[in-house]
Design an enzyme around this catalytic site. Structure first.
Site, PDB file in Angstrom:
ATOM      1  N   LEU A  31      24.072  44.454  30.581  1.00  0.00           N
ATOM      2  CA  LEU A  31      25.356  43.761  30.539  1.00  0.00           C
ATOM      3  C   LEU A  31      25.302  42.634  31.546  1.00  0.00           C
ATOM      4  O   LEU A  31      24.801  42.802  32.662  1.00  0.00           O
ATOM      5  CB  LEU A  31      26.505  44.706  30.902  1.00  0.00           C
TER       6      LEU A  31
ATOM      7  N   ASP B 176      45.614  40.280  34.695  1.00  0.00           N
ATOM      8  CA  ASP B 176      46.942  39.928  35.184  1.00  0.00           C
ATOM      9  C   ASP B 176      47.809  41.183  35.327  1.00  0.00           C
ATOM     10  O   ASP B 176      47.686  42.123  34.534  1.00  0.00           O
ATOM     11  CB  ASP B 176      47.606  38.953  34.194  1.00  0.00           C
TER      12      ASP B 176
ATOM     13  N   HIS C 240      46.164  45.078  43.932  1.00  0.00           N
ATOM     14  CA  HIS C 240      44.816  44.508  43.848  1.00  0.00           C
ATOM     15  C   HIS C 240      43.753  45.594  43.992  1.00  0.00           C
ATOM     16  O   HIS C 240      42.716  45.547  43.318  1.00  0.00           O
ATOM     17  CB  HIS C 240      44.638  43.438  44.926  1.00  0.00           C
TER      18      HIS C 240
END
Length: 230
Positions: free
Chosen positions: A121, A10, A27
């Site tokens: 991962l 956020d 962004h």
């Protein structure tokens, strides 16, 4: 140790606004933060990293911003897939991501298939995701199976529900981290986060990096986890 960290990324918009830049600039910087965190995660002991990339509510944003976000997602996968694969990252997706545009779905599917054998991962991106919708789809799946005589409703238990969630096969998140200082779950992993620790930081997502991730995980390590007991 935190094996599975889920992050609500956020603050992109506020980062851009503070610099008098368009939203897309925030962004774009957010994508750089994703790169930094993914690179740092394995060295900090993480096995699964789930990122809230695009919620089912994000469609309410201006059409131009949604288009920019989809473009950034496409660019990220195209530009990063080689490095992700080389570094042993398995890429996967949750949410109703197959409802996205066909060319994007094909790209995401190809990325999943290419990296499915990697084990360093597991990077899970929540796309067109909403926790309530996920639970609704799980309930509908159970109802359809019961109506078809494939399932006795009396046997429905926690495992039956979990097996129909998008995250089936994944461990629940040990912690959910939200950046930018907001104090909301925002419809993210509602079932899975039942006993997750919440980690909060005022840092805006575009400013987040490996050091910030290490600090968050250090805080987690000092928590005394409780699962309903004293």
């Amino acid at each position: 140790m935190c094996r599975h960290l889920a992050i609500i990324m956020d603050g992109n918009g506020r980062w851009a606004k503070a610099r008098r830049l368009p939203h897309i600039a925030g962004h774009r910087e957010g994508v750089q933060a994703v790169r930094r965190v993914v690179e740092a995660a394995p060295g900090l002991g993480l096995e699964v990293l789930t990122l809230y990339a695009f919620s089912s509510e994000n469609w309410k944003r201006p059409a131009a911003e949604v288009s920019d976000l989809m473009g950034l997602l496409k660019h990220y996968v195209q530009s990063e897939i080689n490095d992700l694969h080389r570094n042993g990252v398995r890429l996967d997706f949750i949410g109703d991501w197959r409802a996205l545009k066909p060319d994007l779905v094909a790209l995401l599917d190809a990325a999943r298939l290419r990296t499915q054998g990697n084990g360093r991962l597991r990077l899970v991106m929540a796309l067109n995701y909403g926790g309530q919708n996920e639970l609704l789809r799980a309930a509908q799946s159970l109802a359809i199976a019961a109506a078809a005589g494939q399932l006795d409703p009396a046997t429905i238990d926690l495992h039956a529900i979990e097996s129909r969630l998008d995250t089936a096969g994944l461990p629940p998140p040990d912690a959910v981290l939200r950046t930018s200082g907001e104090l909301r779950l925002s419809n993210f992993l509602l079932w899975q986060s039942a006993y997750a620790e919440f980690l909060l930081t005022d840092t805006l997502w575009p400013d987040f990096d490996g050091a910030a991730l290490a600090r968050a995980l250090d805080e987690f390590s000092r928590r005394e986890r409780r699962f309903g007991g004293r």
